[in-house]
Design an enzyme around this catalytic site. Structure first.
Site, mmCIF file in Angstrom:
data_model
loop_
_atom_site.group_PDB
_atom_site.id
_atom_site.type_symbol
_atom_site.label_atom_id
_atom_site.label_comp_id
_atom_site.label_asym_id
_atom_site.label_seq_id
_atom_site.Cartn_x
_atom_site.Cartn_y
_atom_site.Cartn_z
ATOM 1 N N GLY A 4 0.864 -1.304 -0.079
ATOM 2 C CA GLY A 4 0.053 -0.082 -0.034
ATOM 3 C C GLY A 4 0.733 1.037 0.072
ATOM 4 O O GLY A 4 0.191 2.363 -0.061
ATOM 5 N N GLU A 30 3.658 -6.629 1.524
ATOM 6 C CA GLU A 30 3.065 -7.058 0.094
ATOM 7 C C GLU A 30 3.197 -5.984 -0.745
ATOM 8 O O GLU A 30 2.005 -5.475 -1.395
ATOM 9 C CB GLU A 30 1.697 -7.608 0.366
ATOM 10 C CG GLU A 30 1.537 -8.759 1.239
ATOM 11 C CD GLU A 30 0.079 -9.051 1.767
ATOM 12 O OE1 GLU A 30 -0.676 -8.103 1.448
ATOM 13 O OE2 GLU A 30 -0.178 -10.090 2.068
ATOM 14 N N PRO A 31 4.028 -5.297 -1.047
ATOM 15 C CA PRO A 31 3.922 -3.998 -1.969
ATOM 16 C C PRO A 31 3.819 -4.416 -3.392
ATOM 17 O O PRO A 31 4.125 -5.254 -3.975
ATOM 18 C CB PRO A 31 5.396 -3.392 -1.934
ATOM 19 C CG PRO A 31 6.224 -4.602 -1.638
ATOM 20 C CD PRO A 31 5.408 -5.640 -0.889
ATOM 21 N N GLY A 32 2.915 -3.638 -4.081
ATOM 22 C CA GLY A 32 2.738 -3.769 -5.574
ATOM 23 C C GLY A 32 3.076 -2.499 -6.380
ATOM 24 O O GLY A 32 4.069 -2.444 -7.053
ATOM 25 N N ARG A 33 2.104 -1.529 -6.204
ATOM 26 C CA ARG A 33 2.509 -0.249 -6.629
ATOM 27 C C ARG A 33 3.558 0.430 -6.714
ATOM 28 O O ARG A 33 4.488 0.904 -7.657
ATOM 29 C CB ARG A 33 1.099 0.684 -6.132
ATOM 30 C CG ARG A 33 1.171 2.089 -7.035
ATOM 31 C CD ARG A 33 0.322 3.031 -6.242
ATOM 32 N NE ARG A 33 -1.010 2.451 -5.878
ATOM 33 C CZ ARG A 33 -2.211 2.533 -6.488
ATOM 34 N NH1 ARG A 33 -2.264 3.086 -7.839
ATOM 35 N NH2 ARG A 33 -3.313 1.900 -6.131
ATOM 36 N N ARG A 74 -7.475 3.374 -15.049
ATOM 37 C CA ARG A 74 -7.466 4.112 -13.668
ATOM 38 C C ARG A 74 -8.038 5.586 -13.865
ATOM 39 O O ARG A 74 -8.896 5.797 -12.733
ATOM 40 C CB ARG A 74 -6.125 4.263 -13.247
ATOM 41 C CG ARG A 74 -5.412 2.946 -12.764
ATOM 42 C CD ARG A 74 -4.018 2.835 -11.976
ATOM 43 N NE ARG A 74 -4.192 3.424 -10.724
ATOM 44 C CZ ARG A 74 -4.128 4.911 -10.497
ATOM 45 N NH1 ARG A 74 -3.391 5.721 -11.340
ATOM 46 N NH2 ARG A 74 -4.144 5.163 -9.285
ATOM 47 N N CYS A 81 -16.115 4.293 -26.990
ATOM 48 C CA CYS A 81 -17.454 4.991 -26.998
ATOM 49 C C CYS A 81 -17.894 5.106 -25.740
ATOM 50 O O CYS A 81 -19.087 4.511 -25.365
ATOM 51 C CB CYS A 81 -18.257 4.373 -27.959
ATOM 52 S SG CYS A 81 -17.616 4.123 -29.545
ATOM 53 N N GLU A 82 -17.411 5.958 -24.792
ATOM 54 C CA GLU A 82 -17.791 6.212 -23.695
ATOM 55 C C GLU A 82 -17.152 7.698 -23.183
ATOM 56 O O GLU A 82 -16.065 8.041 -23.408
ATOM 57 C CB GLU A 82 -17.021 5.446 -22.566
ATOM 58 C CG GLU A 82 -17.445 3.674 -22.556
ATOM 59 C CD GLU A 82 -18.867 3.499 -22.009
ATOM 60 O OE1 GLU A 82 -19.456 4.292 -21.295
ATOM 61 O OE2 GLU A 82 -19.364 2.564 -22.194
ATOM 62 N N TYR A 122 -1.342 -1.393 -12.192
ATOM 63 C CA TYR A 122 -2.850 -1.527 -12.404
ATOM 64 C C TYR A 122 -3.081 -0.775 -13.594
ATOM 65 O O TYR A 122 -3.921 0.062 -13.912
ATOM 66 C CB TYR A 122 -3.468 -0.673 -11.276
ATOM 67 C CG TYR A 122 -3.176 -1.283 -9.766
ATOM 68 C CD1 TYR A 122 -3.651 -2.488 -9.424
ATOM 69 C CD2 TYR A 122 -2.241 -0.588 -8.906
ATOM 70 C CE1 TYR A 122 -3.234 -3.265 -8.408
ATOM 71 C CE2 TYR A 122 -1.948 -1.405 -7.717
ATOM 72 C CZ TYR A 122 -2.511 -2.614 -7.514
ATOM 73 O OH TYR A 122 -2.163 -3.105 -6.233
#
Ligand SMILES: *Cc1c(COP(=O)(O)O)cnc(C)c1O
Length: 435
Positions: free
Chosen positions: A253, A294-297, A333, A364-365, A392
């Site tokens: 985190g 548990e690092p990800g980002r 994101r 198309c959004e 991500y």
């Protein structure tokens, strides 16, 4: 300079504008050349950046405790990135059987993988046990029961940690905050002793540890200390009930800089957390528990950029749009969290006038935007780099609008390797035509 402009080298020192040509380079490799060779949209990662970010965690703990850094695979699950991290000695935090299969394909050890997630199926549990997964981070009483049943059927012990929800506010985006009691994650502090008693009494469950992950993109360290206080108090309570827990998983985190955030570094957080655990163990006359993070980002986020090409420039009633060939299906994101990503032109365009643009994709959004109100001097055909796209990004990509997922390349010491080819329409049609 507008206040939403980002200097790439403030995010990652390997990302620099060349002093002579003004061209954006990653590990001294021209990004326009990669865009031309591999096409766009293209994810580009720097292996040195990934390894340095991992080593910042490993070295922050060195000599202080027995710590495993379990990279959170969901941040970026490309097999070649997992392989680089496995070679560094990383463990892995996984949230599905598919992620475990990726870890194994990358040469990672299942014994060094911890399996989190609120909805593990019986098949996933069976697969993970058969591969010898290190530990299940269990998120409910019902899940503990299910793991016990599968373990008994297979006659294999399952190591379990309980993911507790310490009810602390990580002060981050509501979609990425996980440690408040209104979140779906983990077991409340009140319910935890009962679930531990169940596991303790079960012949096929081995109570391994306790786990706590409070959210993502934390830019302030204090919630970690609040959460640890509550976890240690729970361990005291469990010890009084005869359950001694000697492993703490303190989650991931730690945030990254997207614009001007100043997140703490591993060196600023981990030694203090470890010291707190050490003081507690000493005061209770217990041996020092083993630990994991548990690092990800923070490992991959600023190790990647998304390259895209300007298809068209368009003006609607004074509002300027840069329509690019990357979209929300490539980088979700902004659409999902209104997340900010820095955007820069890869090359200097001396002919173009600076203009304020919304950078949008072809999907198309109306939610299909990548960046808003950015001053850029660009023309049709120019390349842009969407910054901080390593985490991500590709893992959240989809085939919406039947768009193929982007190619990915990894740069290491000037050498560029294609680590995922661009998805073709045949790739997309196969599961529908092969029925
Ligand atoms: C997503 C997740 C992580 C990684 O979070 P980052 O913010 O990317 O560091 C770690 N542990 C668990 C259980 C997660 O779900």
């Amino acid at each position: 300079m507008q206040n939403n402009s980002v200097n790439p080298s403030d995010l990652n020192p390997h990302l620099q504008f060349d002093g002579v040509t003004g061209e954006l380079q990653f590990e001294k490799t021209d990004l326009s050349g990669l865009a031309q060779t591999y096409g766009t949209p293209l994810y580009v990662y720097s292996a040195s950046s990934i390894k340095e970010a991992y080593r910042a965690y490993a070295s922050a703990c060195e000599g202080l405790a027995n710590v495993t850094i379990c990279y959170a695979v969901k941040a970026n699950s490309n097999v070649h990135i997992l392989k680089a991290l496995a070679q560094e000695g990383a463990g892995f935090d996984i949230v599905s059987a598919g992620e475990l299969a990726r870890v194994i394909a990358a040469g990672g050890k299942p014994q060094k993988a911890v399996f989190a997630g609120v909805g593990k199926s019986a098949q996933e549990i069976e697969y993970a046990l058969s591969q010898g997964v290190g530990c299940f981070n269990v998120e409910s009483e019902a899940e503990m029961t299910r793991i016990g049943q599968v373990a008994e059927k297979m006659q294999r012990m399952a190591n379990v940690s309980l993911r507790v929800n310490p009810d602390v506010d990580a002060k981050t985006h509501p979609y990425i905050s996980t440690g408040l009691k209104e979140n779906k994650f983990g077991v409340s502090m009140n319910a935890a002793p009962r679930v531990y008693q169940f596991a303790h009494a079960h012949p096929w469950l081995n109570v391994h540890g306790i786990d706590c992950h409070i959210g993502s993109q934390l830019t302030d360290a204090s919630p970690y200390f609040d959460a640890l206080d509550r976890v240690l108090a729970l361990l005291d309570q469990l010890a009084a009930d005869g359950i001694e827990i000697n492993h703490l998983d303190l989650g991931g985190g730690i945030g990254i800089r997207y614009l001007d955030e100043t997140p703490p570094t591993p060196a600023e957080v981990l030694p203090r957390l470890i010291a707190k655990v050490k003081d507690w163990a000493q005061s209770k006359g217990r041996s020092m528990p083993t630990l994991s993070f548990e690092p990800g980002r923070s490992i991959v986020g600023n190790a990647g950029v998304l390259l895209t090409q300007v298809e068209f420039l368009k003006e609607n009633e004074g509002k300027h749009f840069a329509i690019v060939d990357a979209a929300m299906n490539d980088l979700m994101r902004p659409a999902m969290y209104k997340a900010f990503h820095g955007v820069v032109a890869v090359q200097n365009n001396a002919h173009a006038q600076p203009q304020e643009y919304d950078v949008v994709g072809p999907v198309c959004e109306s939610g299909d935007w990548l960046a808003k109100n950015r001053t850029l001097a660009i023309e049709q055909g120019d390349y842009l780099a969407i910054l901080s796209a390593g985490a991500y990004g590709q893992t959240m990509a989809s085939n919406y609008n039947s768009r193929g997922r982007a190619a990915e390349v990894l740069i290491e010491n000037g050498e560029v390797t294609l680590i995922r080819r661009r998805e073709t329409i045949e790739d997309q049609l196969r599961p529908e035509l092969d029925v």
